[in-house]
Design a protein around this motif. Structure first.
Motif, PDB file in Angstrom:
ATOM      1  N   UNK A   1       0.840  -1.188   0.000  1.00 40.12           N
ATOM      2  CA  UNK A   1       0.000   0.000   0.000  1.00 40.12           C
ATOM      3  C   UNK A   1       0.885   1.252   0.000  1.00 40.12           C
ATOM      4  N   UNK A   2       0.368   2.342  -0.558  1.00 37.30           N
ATOM      5  CA  UNK A   2       1.076   3.622  -0.581  1.00 37.30           C
ATOM      6  C   UNK A   2       0.547   4.491   0.551  1.00 37.30           C
ATOM      7  N   UNK A   3       1.445   5.083   1.338  1.00 38.46           N
ATOM      8  CA  UNK A   3       1.059   5.928   2.464  1.00 38.46           C
ATOM      9  C   UNK A   3       0.502   7.243   1.925  1.00 38.46           C
ATOM     10  N   UNK A   4      -0.651   7.656   2.431  1.00 35.86           N
ATOM     11  CA  UNK A   4      -1.286   8.884   1.971  1.00 35.86           C
ATOM     12  C   UNK A   4      -0.665  10.098   2.658  1.00 35.86           C
ATOM     13  N   UNK A   5      -1.080  11.303   2.222  1.00 34.70           N
ATOM     14  CA  UNK A   5      -0.576  12.539   2.823  1.00 34.70           C
ATOM     15  C   UNK A   5      -1.042  12.700   4.265  1.00 34.70           C
ATOM     16  N   UNK A   6      -2.073  11.971   4.659  1.00 34.74           N
ATOM     17  CA  UNK A   6      -2.559  12.014   6.043  1.00 34.74           C
ATOM     18  C   UNK A   6      -1.912  10.931   6.901  1.00 34.74           C
ATOM     19  N   UNK A   7      -0.841  10.301   6.389  1.00 33.13           N
ATOM     20  CA  UNK A   7      -0.119   9.244   7.111  1.00 33.13           C
ATOM     21  C   UNK A   7      -1.041   8.062   7.389  1.00 33.13           C
ATOM     22  N   UNK A   8      -1.788   7.618   6.370  1.00 33.19           N
ATOM     23  CA  UNK A   8      -2.707   6.493   6.486  1.00 33.19           C
ATOM     24  C   UNK A   8      -2.444   5.492   5.364  1.00 33.19           C
ATOM     25  N   UNK A   9      -2.701   4.224   5.655  1.00 30.16           N
ATOM     26  CA  UNK A   9      -2.684   3.183   4.631  1.00 30.16           C
ATOM     27  C   UNK A   9      -4.047   2.499   4.642  1.00 30.16           C
ATOM     28  N   UNK A  10      -4.506   2.073   3.470  1.00 31.08           N
ATOM     29  CA  UNK A  10      -5.819   1.445   3.348  1.00 31.08           C
ATOM     30  C   UNK A  10      -5.676  -0.075   3.314  1.00 31.08           C
ATOM     31  N   UNK A  11      -6.684  -0.751   3.894  1.00 28.60           N
ATOM     32  CA  UNK A  11      -6.714  -2.210   3.861  1.00 28.60           C
ATOM     33  C   UNK A  11      -8.156  -2.668   4.093  1.00 28.60           C
ATOM     34  N   UNK A  12      -8.702  -3.342   3.086  1.00 28.02           N
ATOM     35  CA  UNK A  12     -10.037  -3.931   3.165  1.00 28.02           C
ATOM     36  C   UNK A  12     -11.098  -2.917   3.602  1.00 28.02           C
ATOM     37  N   UNK A  13     -11.072  -1.756   2.984  1.00 35.30           N
ATOM     38  CA  UNK A  13     -12.113  -0.769   3.245  1.00 35.30           C
ATOM     39  C   UNK A  13     -11.940   0.037   4.514  1.00 35.30           C
ATOM     40  N   UNK A  14     -10.806  -0.053   5.194  1.00 33.51           N
ATOM     41  CA  UNK A  14     -10.506   0.736   6.392  1.00 33.51           C
ATOM     42  C   UNK A  14      -9.150   1.410   6.229  1.00 33.51           C
TER      43      UNK A  14
END
Length: 458
Positions: A316-329
Motif C-alpha cells: 500500500x502507498x502511504x497517503x498525505x494524512x499518514x494512512x494506509x488502506x486495507x479492506x475498506x478501512x
C-alpha cells in the motif's frame, strides 16, 4: 384463432363463392373471426392479445441493454429478467423470452455463432458431502476505485452433489489469499467436505507432477481433508465448479456497477446466491428438489475453530494524512512516509494488523477492524506526532496560515531611489534629446585666435 389449415380452407371456400356465414358455420367459428382472417387483419397461428402487452413498457430498456455498441449483447436472459423484475415487470420468464425473440432485440454475434462444436463427457457420481471443487475465476476490468489494477479474482467452491456454490473476492491468487478465501467460502457453504479437488494451480501442487506442495499439505492437515488434483488438461473433471464460474461471470460480474466497493460487490454476490442460485430445481431420483434442500443433505464437518495461521501481506502507498488502506478501512503510521510503499501484514486468525517497511521493520501495529467498515484506526502517538510536525512547519514559514494577499504594500524608499536612478540613465524610459551638431563641432575643433566656427546649421 384459426390454424394454418383452417385459414387455407376458409380462403379456398371464399374463392368458391361461399358466404362468410356459411364458412363460419362450416368451421365452427364466429363471423367476425372469419372476416378478420379473410381480410388479412389477423395472422393464422397467432392468438390476438386480449389486453395490453405487459412487456411493451420495458422493450426500450431491453433494447438499450442488448445494444451491440453501448450495451451488452451477451447478457443472459435470466440476468435481464431479474433486472426487469426489479423494475416492476410482472410477466413470466417464458413470456419475457418470447417477447425478446418476437421483437428481435438480441443482435446476432457472428463470432459466437461459428465457435465451438459437439463435445461428449462422462457422467460422474458425487455422493453428498464427499467433494468440494475449487477454482479461481479471473475477473477482468474491476472498478477503478478498487485499486486492484486490471483484474480481480474470485475463489469459487461448489458441492457437486447439491450444486450449491459460493465465491469470495480476493486481491491476489497467492497462497495466503487462497488459504483465507478457502475458509471464507467454507463458512458460506456451511462446513468442510471430505475431499478438496483442485486443478494444477501452483499454490496447491507442483503443476508438472501434481504432487501436493509441503506448504499446502499443512493446510490440508489443519482442515482434515484429502487433496485431489485433476489430471492434466482435464478441466471437465471439475465441471461443477466450471459451470459455477460461468454463471458467476455472466449473471453477476457483468452487472457489477462502477460505484460499488469490494465489500459491496461481495454482498451482492452473496445475496444473489441465496435468492437466485439456491432456488434452482434439480431432478434427483425422479423428483424435483431445490438446491437449498439438497444442500441440507450434505454431510459437512464444521470448520476448525481457528483459521490456518498463514501470513497475508499486500503493498500500500502511504497517503498525505499518514494512512494506509486495507479492506475498506484506514490505519495510521508515523508521519514522514507520505508517498512511500509499505507492506500491510496480517496473520490469519489474529486480530492484529502490522504495517512494515520494505526491509521488514514493523512501523505500526493496530487492532484489525471489521473489513469494509469504513473506519479510520489511528494511534494517539501518530496523531500527536503528525500535528506537531505540521505546526512546526507552519512556524518555520512565519506563523500559522499562508501569507495575506490583500494587504497594501507601497514602494519602499530604496525601491523609489532605484527607480529614479533608472530614469536618469534612460533605462526603462524615453531617451534624452540629442544635443545640437554645432556643439559637437566646437568640441572636436580647437579654437584659434580670430577663428570662428562656421554655422553648420542649414
Amino acid at each position: 384463432m384459426l390454424t394454418q389449415g383452417e385459414d387455407v380452407e376458409a380462403q379456398a371456400l371464399r374463392k368458391r363463392g361461399w358466404s362468410i356465414s356459411a364458412i363460419a358455420r362450416h368451421l365452427g367459428r364466429s363471423r367476425p373471426t372469419i372476416r378478420a382472417y379473410l381480410n388479412g387483419e389477423r395472422v393464422p397461428g397467432q392468438r390476438r392479445r386480449s389486453g395490453a402487452d405487459p412487456f411493451e413498457p420495458y422493450a426500450e430498456y431491453c433494447r438499450l441493454r442488448l445494444d451491440a455498441e453501448s450495451g451488452d449483447p451477451h447478457v443472459w436472459a435470466t440476468t435481464l429478467f431479474d433486472e426487469l423484475a426489479g423494475l416492476g415487470y410482472a410477466g413470466g420468464y417464458s413470456t419475457f423470452t418470447r417477447a425478446l425473440r418476437a421483437r428481435g432485440l438480441r443482435p446476432v454475434c457472428e463470432r459466437c455463432a461459428h465457435a465451438g462444436g459437439p463435445v461428449e463427457y462422462v457422467r460422474i457420481e458425487h455422493p453428498p458431502g464427499v467433494e468440494t471443487q475449487w477454482d479461481w475465476l479471473e475477473l477482468p476490468d474491476p472498478p477503478a476505485r478498487w485499486g486492484w489494477g486490471k483484474g480481480a479474482h474470485l475463489l469459487v467452491g461448489t458441492l457437486p452433489y447439491s450444486g450449491i456454490w459460493r465465491g469470495v473476492l480476493a486481491e491476489s491468487e497467492d497462497q495466503p489469499h487462497l488459504i483465507e478465501a478457502l475458509r471464507a467460502v467454507g463458512e458460506r457453504l456451511g462446513g468442510v467436505s471430505a475431499e478438496w479437488r483442485f486443478d494444477r494451480m501452483a499454490t496447491v501442487c507442483d503443476p508438472g507432477s501434481g504432487e501436493v506442495s509441503a506448504s499446502f499439505a499443512a493446510v490440508a492437515r489443519h482442515y482434515g481433508v484429502i487433496v485431489r488434483i485433476c489430471p492434466s488438461r482435464r478441466g471437465w473433471r471439475k465441471g461443477s465448479v466450471e459451470k459455477a464460474n460461468h454463471v458467476a461471470a455472466q449473471r453477476w460480474w457483468r452487472t457489477v456497477g462502477e460505484e460499488l466497493s469490494p465489500g459491496q460487490a461481495q454482498g451482492t454476490l452473496d445475496e444473489w446466491c441465496r435468492r437466485r442460485g439456491d432456488i434452482r430445481i434439480r431432478r434427483i431420483d425422479g423428483g424435483r428438489v431445490s438446491v437449498a434442500e439438497l444442500a441440507r443433505r450434505e454431510a459437512l464437518r464444521p470448520l476448525p475453530a481457528q483459521a490456518f495461521p498463514a501470513v497475508l501481506e499486500v503493498e500500500r502507498v502511504v497517503s498525505a494524512q499518514a494512512l494506509v488502506s486495507f479492506r475498506g478501512n484506514f490505519y495510521s503510521v508515523p508521519p514522514g512516509h507520505a508517498g512511500e510503499v509499505m507492506g500491510v501484514r496480517h496473520r490469519l486468525g489474529s486480530g492484529v494488523l502490522e504495517v512494515v517497511t520494505a526491509g521488514g521493520a514493523v512501523l505500526a501495529a493496530h487492532e484489525r477492524a471489521v473489513d469494509h467498515a469504513g473506519v479510520v484506526i489511528e494511534a494517539a502517538g501518530h496523531v500527536a506526532a503528525l500535528e506537531a510536525k505540521v505546526l512546526a512547519a507552519r512556524a518555520r514559514l512565519g506563523g500559522g496560515g499562508p501569507c495575506p494577499h490583500k494587504t497594501r504594500r507601497p514602494l519602499s524608499p530604496a525601491a523609489r531611489a532605484e527607480a529614479d536612478r533608472l530614469r536618469g540613465t534612460g533605462v526603462g524610459a524615453a531617451a534624452a534629446p540629442v544635443a545640437d551638431f554645432a556643439a559637437y563641432a566646437a568640441a572636436a575643433r580647437p579654437l584659434t585666435p580670430g577663428s570662428s566656427v562656421p554655422d553648420a546649421r542649414p
